[in-house]
Design an enzyme around this catalytic site. Structure first.
Site, short mmCIF file in Angstrom:
data_model
loop_
_atom_site.label_atom_id
_atom_site.label_comp_id
_atom_site.label_asym_id
_atom_site.label_seq_id
_atom_site.Cartn_x
_atom_site.Cartn_y
_atom_site.Cartn_z
N CYS A 82 3.10 2.45 -9.02
CA CYS A 82 2.17 3.35 -8.33
C CYS A 82 2.77 3.85 -7.01
O CYS A 82 3.66 4.69 -7.03
CB CYS A 82 0.82 2.66 -8.13
N HIS B 2 -0.31 -0.32 -13.08
CA HIS B 2 -0.17 -1.61 -12.39
C HIS B 2 -0.18 -2.79 -13.37
O HIS B 2 -1.22 -3.46 -13.51
CB HIS B 2 -1.36 -1.81 -11.43
N GLU C 7 0.83 -5.60 -12.80
CA GLU C 7 0.57 -6.81 -12.01
C GLU C 7 -0.90 -7.16 -11.93
O GLU C 7 -1.26 -8.27 -11.54
CB GLU C 7 1.17 -6.66 -10.59
#
Lengths: 307, 202
Positions: free
Chosen positions: B82, B176, B178
């Site tokens: 991002c 994302h 994560e």
């Protein structure tokens, strides 16, 4: 109510907006940053240039709301849109507690986060807004763990301390953060039998209490808000466990807003390095004057608003 | 030299903790990096999600921008998500005044291209080089890639827009991984770091 993030084995093939992960994930992107109160597009640009991760668009900063008295409401849509148009960083705006129509209006304007805020005059003395009903994520204030979990149960995707906005005095924010941290630490020491009673005592859903006990932190991002006026204040809040900092009146009620804003951003990033905090604290000009919270009449304490 | 690569996460601002967790789950030693000298101790670097204008300003302010560029030019494996994707782009289409990037991938990126927070979404994304089916993509005020140069390989698209790119040792995604608990993209990156170390020790 869904307390944990849904993690379906088969996510939908059509894109899904407004999911808990998308709302909470947005707050994760703000961590380590400073969110600044602004009342004009010019102030918003100063905040963005100083390194703010987001701005809070409002008509009056809390210090002026205190001074002016009367009913404080959602800002004029023109003013919110002017700020949205002026910057590329996320824009937040405040609704009154329980005023879900103000929240609907803010969502329709395209704000990135709604702060259901005790700084405005509460519209409902019993109920907060049902935040699951919105695509736009919400941040809410809390003075302790039970209050934080009640807000998360209602759909809040981010929590902040309440502090005592508009005073330039961090003492209340420190109290709230320490309390949340201590209450989480206590849960960590409980066995499963004790968590049911703890949930009752905290007046919060058991599932969320269990989740906090397992995680050792809130299931959403925790920021500090209320009373931050200096780089050292911001660093203090981060060392006490805040993942980022809201600064309200502290910047644009000071002598040199651009300089102070940049200094608070620096100190928030290197909150654990006193040399950087010292450098950031030099030659900032006048800080906002500040109010001693002990002299505030009960009726003027914002932290008591919300339940 | 131990076989476990050390991967840093640029910790100026953003979702640093989630990347540290994902990298550890992908069998790397993960540590935050905030100072120029800490760059020398890592085999790879993640530039996390966050606010790209803030990360860029702090990198310049604390003397990290030039060392970051030098390390990436010298081949340090990097992965940006991002805001991190924006930081690894050679060019931003709509930069804020003075917004600088590290660069490393010959691509033009458009900030907040998928819209504001109300348009943020999750969707399944097929990523070339990541086995086991599509990954869950969380797109939060996400950028997309307008165009890539000849040296950059497109790894994924969504809705007709490029959302994952690799060029040599540099990897970038609009979304994302994560935040999902699915660590396959981080594994791909840790494999890139491991391959780079093996190549260097030969």
């Amino acid at each position: 109510m869904s307390s944990t993030l849904p993690n379906p084995a088969q996510p939908a093939d059509t894109p899904a907006t407004g999911t808990a992960r998308v709302k909470r994930g947005m707050a994760e992107q703000l961590k380590g940053g400073v969110i600044m109160d602004v009342v004009t597009p010019e102030q918003a640009k100063i905040a963005e240039d100083a390194g703010a991760v987001a701005v809070m668009a409002l008509e009056r900063v809390p210090a002026d709301i205190r001074k002016d008295g009367g009913v404080a409401r959602m800002s004029d849509p023109d003013m919110v849109e002017g700020i949205i148009g002026a910057v590329s960083i996320p824009v937040m705006a405040k609704s009154r507690i329980g005023h879900f129509v103000e929240a609907q209006v803010l969502q329709s304007l395209g704000v990135d986060y709604i702060d259901e805020s005790e700084v405005l005059t509460p519209a409902d003395e019993v109920n907060h807004s049902d935040k699951w009903a919105f695509t736009t994520p919400f941040v809410c204030g809390a003075t302790g763990l039970g209050e934080a979990l009640r807000r998360i149960a209602e759909g809040a995707a981010m929590i902040r301390s309440k502090g005592e906005a508009g005073t330039g005095n961090v003492v209340e924010a420190v109290r709230h953060l320490r309390r949340i941290k201590n209450e989480i630490a206590r849960l960590r020491g409980y066995d499963n039998n004790e968590l049911y009673a703890a949930a009752k005592e905290l007046r919060a859903p058991y599932e969320l209490v269990k989740e906090v006990a397992d995680l050792g932190r809130l299931p959403v991002v925790l920021f500090s808000a209320g009373g931050v006026a200096t780089p050292a204040d911001a660093a203090l809040m981060r060392q006490l466990g805040a993942e980022g900092v809201f600064v309200g009146s502290g910047i644009f009620k000071s002598g040199d807003p651009a300089r102070r804003a940049a200094a608070i951003v620096k100190a928030t990033t290197f909150y654990d390095d006193p040399k950087v905090v010292a450098d950031a604290s030099r030659n900032l000009g006048e800080a906002m004057v500040g109010i001693n919270c002990d002299t505030l009449p009960e009726a003027e304490r914002y932290a008591n608003r919300g339940w | 030299m131990s076989n476990t690569p050390v991967v840093g996460v640029l910790a100026l601002q953003g979702d640093v903790r989630e990347h540290l967790v994902a990298l550890a789950a992908a069998d790397a030693v993960a540590r935050p990096v905030r100072r120029p000298e800490e760059l020398a101790d890592v085999d790879g670097l993640v530039v996390p999600g966050g606010e790209s204008t803030t990360i860029s300003k702090l990198a310049v302010l604390f003397g990290l921008m030039e060392p970051l560029r030098a390390h990436v030019r010298a081949g340090l494996p990097v992965y940006g998500t991002c805001a991190g994707m924006i930081m690894l782009a050679d060019k931003i289409l709509d930069p804020r005044s003075g917004q600088e990037t590290i660069g490393g991938i010959d691509m033009i990126v458009r900030r907040n291209a998928f819209g504001r927070q109300n348009e943020s979404f999750e969707a399944r994304v097929d990523v070339r080089g990541v086995g086991g089916g599509a990954v869950e993509g969380l797109f939060i005020r996400a950028p997309w890639v307008e165009s890539v140069g000849a040296g950059a390989e497109v790894l994924a698209e969504h809705g007709g827009h490029v959302v994952a790119v690799r060029q040599g040792n540099a990897l970038a995604t609009s979304f994302h991984p994560e935040l999902t608990g699915d660590h396959r993209v981080h594994r791909l990156f840790v494999d890139m770091v491991r391959a780079d170390r093996t190549a260097e020790s030969l």
